[in-house]
Design a protein around this motif. Sequence first.
Motif: not given
Length: 426
Positions: A56-75, A96-102
Motif C-alpha cells: 500500500s505504498l501508493n499515494r493519491g497524487a503523482e510524485g507524492q511517494l517520492v516526496s514521502d520517501l525523500s527523508a526518513p520518518g514516514n510512519a 502498490e508501489f507508485d511508478y516513477d520513470a527515474e
Amino acid sequence: MSRTRRHLGAAGIAGALVLAGGLASPALAAQPAATDTDAAPSASRIDARFATFNASLNRGAEGQLVSDLSAPGNAQADAVAEIIQRANPDVLLINEFDYDAEGEALSLFQDNYLSVPHGDAEPVAYPYRYTAPVNTGVPSGFDLNGDGQVSGGDDAWGFGLFPGQYGMAVYSRFPIDETAVRTFQNFRWADMPGALLPDDPATPEPADFYSEEELAAFPLSSKSHWDVPVQVSKNKTVHFLVSHPTPPTFDGPEDRNGTRNHDEIRFWADYISGGSTGSYIVDDAGRSGGLRGGDLFVIAGDQNADPNDGDSTAGAIDQLLEHAAVNTRAVPTSSGGAEASVLQAGINAEHTGDAAQDTADFSEPPGNLRVDYVLPSRQIRIIESAVFWPEQADPLAALTGVYPFPSSDHRLVWTDVDVPGAKPGR
C-alpha cells in the motif's frame, strides 16, 4: 548455494534496473510456517527466500511517494520497511508501489527505510532492483465504465488517478538478468484465445460490453505482467513472474473486472505450460511464447482471488493452484490470520477457507481472504513458508494492526525454497 537462517521468536526481536551496494545481516521474526514435509531436509538449508507484499505504498497524487520517501520518518513506510526487514526475503515483489520513470522511489525506499534499522530489526540491502511502467492511471480515451463520459480513473486502462499509481517494484539480493526481462504491459486482452471478455446482459450479442474499437486497444494487464529472471546461483536462474490482477469488484452485471482478473491469472497459467499453450503470448518487445519446459519459476503477487471465498470468478486462482507445473504442497499460514477471523467474526464466520491462510484484512464484504501468493515451480522444493501476521498479544502486531492500518491491509507472504542443482557463487 546452501545457506541457513536463524529464526527469532517474535517476542525476542520505461524499465529501470537500479544497482546499489552492500548486504545486511538477517533479522527475522518467525511466524507459524508450513513445510513440504515429504521433502524437507533436517537442516534449515535454503537457496532463496521469495516474498510478495502488497505494501500500500501508493499515494493519491503523482510524485507524492517520492516526496514521502525523500527523508526518513514516514510512519507507514517505516512500518512496511520493518516488516520487510523482519521477514528478510532475498527476492521481493512489492505491489502498490507508485511508478516513477527515474526510479527515485525505488532508490529512496532502500536508502531511507530499508537501510535504516527499525527497533531491533537490522537493515536489509538489495543491490538489484527493477521497475517498469504499468497501465494503472493511463488514460484510455474511451468511456470504459459506460457512465457517459470519458474521465477519471475508471476510464484508464487500469484503475488509477495518474499513470503509475499502484505500480510494482522488485528488490533482489541476486543479480537480475536485465537483458532477459520480459514485460507484457501492452498485450491485448482480445488476443488471448477463449478470453472471458465481458458481456452486456442487456443485448443478445456475446462478449459485447466493450466495443470492437475498445478491444482493439484494450490491454489484458491492469498493471503489467513481468518475467524477471533472477540468477540465484552461478548456474541457476529462476523466473520471477510478477503481476497484480485487478480486483474482481467495482463493476456491474457484466463482471468486467472479475473476468479480467480471471484472465490476468490465466496468463501465467498459459505462460508456464510450455508447448503451444502460450504460443499466442507476445511481449512488449515483440517476442512470442512462454517459458520452456523445465524452466524454473516463482509466481508472486496479489492475485485478488481466493480459492474458496470472496467474489472472484469461479476457478480463477485454481488455474494456478491446480496447475501441474506449480508446487502447492505447502501453504503459507499465520496464527494472526486465524485469530483475526475469530475476533472480527461477521462474514468471516461464513467463509469456508482456512483463515490461517488469509493474507488480507478486508472490510465486509468480502472479509479476510487469501489473495497474495508465492508459488514455485514443481521442481523447486519448499522448505518453509509463512504469512507475516502476528497475533494481537505479540508486540510485532503493532506493524500490521487494525484499520486504519499502520502498514497495509495485506500481509507479507514468504517462501523458502531449495533450487535444484544450484551451486555456490554467482
